[in-house]
Enzyme design. Structure first.
Site, PDB file in Angstrom:
ATOM      1  N   GLY A  82       3.161  10.418 -31.091  1.00 19.19           N
ATOM      2  CA  GLY A  82       3.665   9.244 -30.394  1.00 19.19           C
ATOM      3  C   GLY A  82       5.087   8.930 -30.807  1.00 19.19           C
ATOM      4  O   GLY A  82       5.800   9.760 -31.381  1.00 19.19           O
ATOM      5  N   VAL A  83       5.499   7.705 -30.539  1.00 21.12           N
ATOM      6  CA  VAL A  83       6.886   7.308 -30.751  1.00 21.12           C
ATOM      7  C   VAL A  83       7.313   7.486 -32.203  1.00 21.12           C
ATOM      8  O   VAL A  83       8.301   8.178 -32.505  1.00 21.12           O
ATOM      9  CB  VAL A  83       7.087   5.836 -30.311  1.00 21.12           C
ATOM     10  CG1 VAL A  83       8.477   5.348 -30.688  1.00 21.12           C
ATOM     11  CG2 VAL A  83       6.846   5.700 -28.813  1.00 21.12           C
ATOM     12  N   ILE A  84       6.598   6.871 -33.136  1.00 21.85           N
ATOM     13  CA  ILE A  84       6.987   6.917 -34.545  1.00 21.85           C
ATOM     14  C   ILE A  84       6.903   8.336 -35.083  1.00 21.85           C
ATOM     15  O   ILE A  84       7.791   8.805 -35.805  1.00 21.85           O
ATOM     16  CB  ILE A  84       6.109   5.954 -35.371  1.00 21.85           C
ATOM     17  CG1 ILE A  84       6.358   4.508 -34.940  1.00 21.85           C
ATOM     18  CG2 ILE A  84       6.370   6.119 -36.864  1.00 21.85           C
ATOM     19  CD1 ILE A  84       5.399   3.512 -35.545  1.00 21.85           C
ATOM     20  N   ILE A 114       7.165  11.286 -33.517  1.00 19.71           N
ATOM     21  CA  ILE A 114       8.215  12.174 -33.022  1.00 19.71           C
ATOM     22  C   ILE A 114       9.565  11.799 -33.606  1.00 19.71           C
ATOM     23  O   ILE A 114      10.355  12.680 -33.998  1.00 19.71           O
ATOM     24  CB  ILE A 114       8.244  12.149 -31.474  1.00 19.71           C
ATOM     25  CG1 ILE A 114       6.998  12.835 -30.913  1.00 19.71           C
ATOM     26  CG2 ILE A 114       9.506  12.810 -30.946  1.00 19.71           C
ATOM     27  CD1 ILE A 114       6.858  14.300 -31.279  1.00 19.71           C
ATOM     28  N   GLU A 115       9.865  10.518 -33.673  1.00 18.37           N
ATOM     29  CA  GLU A 115      11.159  10.104 -34.252  1.00 18.37           C
ATOM     30  C   GLU A 115      11.308  10.619 -35.681  1.00 18.37           C
ATOM     31  O   GLU A 115      12.323  11.231 -36.036  1.00 18.37           O
ATOM     32  CB  GLU A 115      11.282   8.584 -34.235  1.00 18.37           C
ATOM     33  CG  GLU A 115      11.596   7.978 -32.877  1.00 18.37           C
ATOM     34  CD  GLU A 115      11.869   6.494 -32.945  1.00 18.37           C
ATOM     35  OE1 GLU A 115      12.284   5.924 -31.922  1.00 18.37           O
ATOM     36  OE2 GLU A 115      11.677   5.878 -34.017  1.00 18.37           O
ATOM     37  N   GLY A 170      -0.841   5.326 -35.066  1.00 19.69           N
ATOM     38  CA  GLY A 170      -1.018   3.997 -34.487  1.00 19.69           C
ATOM     39  C   GLY A 170      -1.044   2.908 -35.545  1.00 19.69           C
ATOM     40  O   GLY A 170      -0.895   3.173 -36.747  1.00 19.69           O
ATOM     41  N   HIS A 182      33.931   8.044 -13.789  1.00 26.82           N
ATOM     42  CA  HIS A 182      33.905   9.503 -13.938  1.00 26.82           C
ATOM     43  C   HIS A 182      34.801   9.920 -15.108  1.00 26.82           C
ATOM     44  O   HIS A 182      35.919   9.438 -15.224  1.00 26.82           O
ATOM     45  CB  HIS A 182      34.402  10.176 -12.656  1.00 26.82           C
ATOM     46  CG  HIS A 182      34.523  11.664 -12.777  1.00 26.82           C
ATOM     47  ND1 HIS A 182      33.426  12.497 -12.750  1.00 26.82           N
ATOM     48  CD2 HIS A 182      35.614  12.463 -12.952  1.00 26.82           C
ATOM     49  CE1 HIS A 182      33.827  13.758 -12.893  1.00 26.82           C
ATOM     50  NE2 HIS A 182      35.158  13.755 -13.006  1.00 26.82           N
TER      51      HIS A 182
END
Length: 457
Positions: A175-177, A179-180, A262, A438
């Protein structure tokens, strides 16, 4: 009897106190543990310091992508000290603020309810007309594994206390934590292995973007998808992990095992069953989605004490708004909702804004998807960050932006722009009338919006 008692002094509780003190001096805030925030102490801030160091190191080591030949010797021995130094800077700023509060407003100790208007703290009873519960959450882990591994099993609460970067690390979760931290550690030279229950990384719900994210992040990070340890044991150097791969028994030795699967709420410490006998199952608490009221009581639960989205700005927002419902009870209002916004500081970054692809699909809302790949996008090529893609979701009849999912360099900035667009109820036509400088990464967003508009009637 107090007007308000706030339980918990994290992000939501501190925000609630600062709002409440504008309206009444007859209040109390109770906190068990450190008087700072999860974000500053063990969450978003120290993790971003670690990620910043990791990304800088990665840029140096991949300088050939921008035509540079670099010979470098990188010393990572000071990284963890640097993380803690900045972490302490952030937490000390919060503690300085808290220490300036009126002393009689603060109590350190574990609060427990004896009935709907009374709590006990350190053996003393305190009563209030209303309560704001902002006790937060804590990482989950297997208690039996912790007994076996001791301090070799860590969570995001302990990882920043490591004196130095380990040689090797196993991460449970994708999850988020997870992977970071896993990606940052790998980039800093730590041999990192991720065990993932599923094939999902981060929080993207679009199957196309999920596949891109899995493929891209797996290039430089060993992720064992749909594989979890079957057993763990302590060894002289760290942890031995047993698992099955390709129907073969495998072993992996690492210094530390990081569990990032989690978080669980601290609500179980409050004896809520003394308010009502049915309040024993925390997953079935009758907390109103939009008012955050517990049942029919003048009790409001805010922040990640009861939330599927433990996000700092939402916790602070809920804490502030709950004060109004406390002071005007029984006349209560829905808390003003913010446009959903979630960012993962991976590389490339992930973000979800507004309604996700899955939410829109499940609700059977008629929308079109505008997509752009960043593999050949001009600014991304110049930065040598040309990977990933983004999707925008446009309502077919109103032409308004409903949501977006991103897996791209600097997603954090485009996600904020999209959140503001959605909150202003802008149509795809109105947005495309705005300037897009641009060359910028935002030009890719314009391409996705044009792709969506071509599909509309």
């Amino acid at each position: 009897m107090y007007d308000i008692i706030i339980i918990g002094a994290g992000t939501a509780g501190i925000a609630a106190y600062k709002e409440a003190i504008k309206h009444t001096q007859n209040l109390l805030i109770v906190n068990h543990g450190s008087w700072d925030t999860t974000c500053a102490r063990v969450g978003c801030m120290p993790s971003k310091v670690l990620i910043s160091a990791a990304n800088r190191m990665h840029d140096i080591q991949t300088a050939e992508k921008v035509g540079l030949s670099v010979t470098s010797k990188i010393d990572t021995s000071q990284v963890m000290q640097h993380v803690r130094m900045l972490r302490d800077h952030f937490t000390n700023a919060i503690l300085k603020d808290v220490n300036s509060w009126t002393a009689k407003h603060k109590i350190s100790g574990q609060a427990q309810f004896t009935n709907e208007n009374t709590i006990t703290v350190n053996g003393q009873k305190y009563q209030a007309k209303s309560f704001i519960i902002a006790v937060g959450s804590t990482p989950t882990f297997d208690l039996q594994w912790k007994e076996q591994l001791g301090d070799r099993l860590i969570t995001s609460d302990q990882i920043f206390e490591l004196e130095k970067l380990p040689q090797s690390l196993a991460v449970i979760g994708s999850g988020v934590i997870a992977i970071e931290l896993a990606q940052a550690m790998q980039r800093l030279g730590v041999k990192t292995t991720v065990f993932a229950r599923s094939r999902k990384v981060g929080a993207l719900s679009s199957s196309a973007l999920q596949k891109l994210a899995q493929d891209e992040i797996s290039k430089n990070l060993n992720i064992k998808f749909e594989t979890l340890p079957t057993a763990v044991q302590l060894n002289t150097q760290g942890v031995t992990i047993n698992f099955q791969e390709n129907n073969q028994a495998q072993q992996l030795d690492v210094e530390y095992l990081l569990v990032a699967t989690g978080r669980k709420s601290y609500l179980d410490t409050l004896q809520l069953n003394n308010i009502h006998h049915s309040y024993t199952d925390l997953k079935k608490l009758p907390v109103h989605d939009t008012t955050k009221q517990l049942g029919d009581y003048p009790i409001f639960i805010v922040g990640d004490a009861h939330s599927n989205t433990p996000i700092q700005h939402e916790a602070a927002h809920e804490g502030r708004q709950a004060v109004n419902n406390c002071l005007k009870y029984p006349e209560i209002k829905n808390l003003k909702t913010l446009t959903p916004l979630a960012i993962v500081f991976s590389a490339p970054e992930m973000a979800t804004v507004g309604q996700s692809f899955k939410q829109l699909s499940d609700a059977k809302i008629e929308f079109v998807t505008g997509m752009v790949s960043y593999e050949k996008q001009g600014r991304a090529l110049a930065l040598a960050k040309n990977s990933g893609a983004l999707e925008v979701y446009i309502h077919q009849s109103s032409r308004k932006v409903l949501g977006a999912e991103l897996f791209v360099e600097a997603a954090e900035h485009m996600a904020l722009l999209l959140a503001w667009m959605i909150s202003e109820n802008l149509t795809v036509d109105e947005i495309l009338d705005k300037p897009f400088y641009h060359p910028t990464l935002e030009e890719g967003l314009r391409s996705a919006l044009k792709h969506a508009r071509r599909q509309l009637k």
